[in-house]
Scaffold this motif. Structure first.
Motif, mmCIF file in Angstrom:
data_model
loop_
_atom_site.group_PDB
_atom_site.id
_atom_site.type_symbol
_atom_site.label_atom_id
_atom_site.label_comp_id
_atom_site.label_asym_id
_atom_site.label_seq_id
_atom_site.Cartn_x
_atom_site.Cartn_y
_atom_site.Cartn_z
ATOM 1 N N LYS A 62 33.833 53.430 40.462
ATOM 2 C CA LYS A 62 34.575 53.489 41.732
ATOM 3 C C LYS A 62 36.038 53.774 41.461
ATOM 4 O O LYS A 62 36.576 53.448 40.402
ATOM 5 C CB LYS A 62 34.493 52.147 42.477
ATOM 6 N N TRP A 63 36.698 54.362 42.430
ATOM 7 C CA TRP A 63 38.152 54.441 42.445
ATOM 8 C C TRP A 63 38.642 53.133 43.039
ATOM 9 O O TRP A 63 38.110 52.683 44.061
ATOM 10 C CB TRP A 63 38.624 55.620 43.290
ATOM 11 N N VAL A 64 39.622 52.499 42.403
ATOM 12 C CA VAL A 64 40.125 51.226 42.900
ATOM 13 C C VAL A 64 41.634 51.296 43.125
ATOM 14 O O VAL A 64 42.356 52.008 42.420
ATOM 15 C CB VAL A 64 39.792 50.056 41.949
ATOM 16 N N LEU A 65 42.072 50.554 44.112
ATOM 17 C CA LEU A 65 43.489 50.359 44.413
ATOM 18 C C LEU A 65 43.767 48.884 44.188
ATOM 19 O O LEU A 65 43.091 48.034 44.763
ATOM 20 C CB LEU A 65 43.779 50.757 45.858
ATOM 21 N N LEU A 66 44.733 48.610 43.346
ATOM 22 C CA LEU A 66 45.008 47.231 42.951
ATOM 23 C C LEU A 66 46.446 46.847 43.233
ATOM 24 O O LEU A 66 47.355 47.669 43.109
ATOM 25 C CB LEU A 66 44.777 47.061 41.451
ATOM 26 N N GLU A 67 46.648 45.566 43.572
ATOM 27 C CA GLU A 67 47.978 44.972 43.556
ATOM 28 C C GLU A 67 48.107 44.292 42.204
ATOM 29 O O GLU A 67 47.321 43.406 41.857
ATOM 30 C CB GLU A 67 48.147 43.951 44.671
ATOM 31 N N VAL A 68 49.084 44.719 41.437
ATOM 32 C CA VAL A 68 49.268 44.189 40.082
ATOM 33 C C VAL A 68 49.839 42.776 40.168
ATOM 34 O O VAL A 68 50.845 42.542 40.828
ATOM 35 C CB VAL A 68 50.190 45.101 39.253
ATOM 36 N N VAL A 69 49.181 41.842 39.477
ATOM 37 C CA VAL A 69 49.605 40.442 39.450
ATOM 38 C C VAL A 69 50.301 40.116 38.133
ATOM 39 O O VAL A 69 51.318 39.429 38.112
ATOM 40 C CB VAL A 69 48.394 39.498 39.650
ATOM 41 N N LYS A 70 49.749 40.634 37.026
ATOM 42 C CA LYS A 70 50.302 40.306 35.706
ATOM 43 C C LYS A 70 50.203 41.516 34.788
ATOM 44 O O LYS A 70 49.157 42.153 34.689
ATOM 45 C CB LYS A 70 49.535 39.132 35.102
ATOM 46 N N MET A 71 51.332 41.795 34.110
ATOM 47 C CA MET A 71 51.395 42.881 33.135
ATOM 48 C C MET A 71 51.571 42.284 31.739
ATOM 49 O O MET A 71 52.175 41.230 31.584
ATOM 50 C CB MET A 71 52.576 43.812 33.418
ATOM 51 N N SER A 72 51.069 42.986 30.733
ATOM 52 C CA SER A 72 51.255 42.553 29.350
ATOM 53 C C SER A 72 52.648 42.951 28.875
ATOM 54 O O SER A 72 53.377 43.666 29.571
ATOM 55 C CB SER A 72 50.199 43.198 28.455
ATOM 56 N N ASP A 73 52.979 42.537 27.669
ATOM 57 C CA ASP A 73 54.265 42.888 27.069
ATOM 58 C C ASP A 73 54.396 44.386 26.828
ATOM 59 O O ASP A 73 55.501 44.900 26.693
ATOM 60 C CB ASP A 73 54.464 42.139 25.746
ATOM 61 N N VAL A 74 53.274 45.087 26.768
ATOM 62 C CA VAL A 74 53.288 46.540 26.552
ATOM 63 C C VAL A 74 52.937 47.301 27.836
ATOM 64 O O VAL A 74 52.468 48.427 27.808
ATOM 65 C CB VAL A 74 52.367 46.958 25.377
ATOM 66 N N ASN A 75 53.189 46.648 28.970
ATOM 67 C CA ASN A 75 53.022 47.240 30.309
ATOM 68 C C ASN A 75 51.610 47.701 30.635
ATOM 69 O O ASN A 75 51.414 48.739 31.264
ATOM 70 C CB ASN A 75 54.019 48.380 30.528
ATOM 71 N N GLN A 76 50.622 46.936 30.208
ATOM 72 C CA GLN A 76 49.251 47.171 30.628
ATOM 73 C C GLN A 76 48.883 46.108 31.650
ATOM 74 O O GLN A 76 49.302 44.954 31.531
ATOM 75 C CB GLN A 76 48.296 47.119 29.445
ATOM 76 N N ILE A 77 48.100 46.502 32.632
ATOM 77 C CA ILE A 77 47.683 45.556 33.670
ATOM 78 C C ILE A 77 46.715 44.549 33.055
ATOM 79 O O ILE A 77 45.713 44.922 32.461
ATOM 80 C CB ILE A 77 47.004 46.277 34.843
ATOM 81 N N GLU A 78 47.027 43.276 33.216
ATOM 82 C CA GLU A 78 46.138 42.211 32.734
ATOM 83 C C GLU A 78 45.359 41.593 33.884
ATOM 84 O O GLU A 78 44.191 41.265 33.736
ATOM 85 C CB GLU A 78 46.934 41.137 32.003
ATOM 86 N N GLU A 79 46.026 41.407 35.029
ATOM 87 C CA GLU A 79 45.376 40.829 36.201
ATOM 88 C C GLU A 79 45.841 41.558 37.445
ATOM 89 O O GLU A 79 46.987 41.990 37.531
ATOM 90 C CB GLU A 79 45.705 39.346 36.324
ATOM 91 N N ALA A 80 44.925 41.658 38.412
ATOM 92 C CA ALA A 80 45.251 42.350 39.651
ATOM 93 C C ALA A 80 44.346 41.855 40.770
ATOM 94 O O ALA A 80 43.274 41.299 40.526
ATOM 95 C CB ALA A 80 45.073 43.851 39.481
ATOM 96 N N ASN A 81 44.807 42.060 42.000
ATOM 97 C CA ASN A 81 43.998 41.790 43.182
ATOM 98 C C ASN A 81 43.499 43.113 43.728
ATOM 99 O O ASN A 81 44.282 44.059 43.888
ATOM 100 C CB ASN A 81 44.827 41.084 44.255
ATOM 101 N N LEU A 82 42.226 43.189 44.012
ATOM 102 C CA LEU A 82 41.656 44.403 44.578
ATOM 103 C C LEU A 82 42.124 44.556 46.020
ATOM 104 O O LEU A 82 42.029 43.630 46.821
ATOM 105 C CB LEU A 82 40.133 44.352 44.540
#
Length: 70
Positions: free
Chosen positions: A13-33
């Motif tokens: 699926k294509w997903v749209l997320l609200e980013v909740v937490k980013m890693s130190d290297v700017n990767q999404i770790e947690e998000a709300n769908l």
């Protein structure tokens, strides 16, 4: 939700997320769908309606085939 859980729950699926937490290297770790769809354009249209100031991301949870430009 963790990204692995989103990929598992919304497979191919294509997903749209609200980013909740980013890693130190700017990767999404947690998000709300916010939205999930088979249609990429539908997700992009929905993204236009997200409240200003929220950090959002979109991506496809499956394997893309063909030629794509980023």
């Amino acid at each position: 939700m963790k990204i692995a859980e989103i990929k598992r729950k919304y497979k191919n699926k294509w997903v749209l997320l609200e980013v909740v937490k980013m890693s130190d290297v700017n990767q999404i770790e947690e998000a709300n769908l916010i939205w999930a769809s088979d249609n990429k354009d539908e997700v992009y249209e929905r993204a236009k309606k997200v409240e200003e100031g929220k950090t959002i991301a979109t991506f496809y949870t499956g394997r893309l085939t063909g030629t794509y430009a980023l």
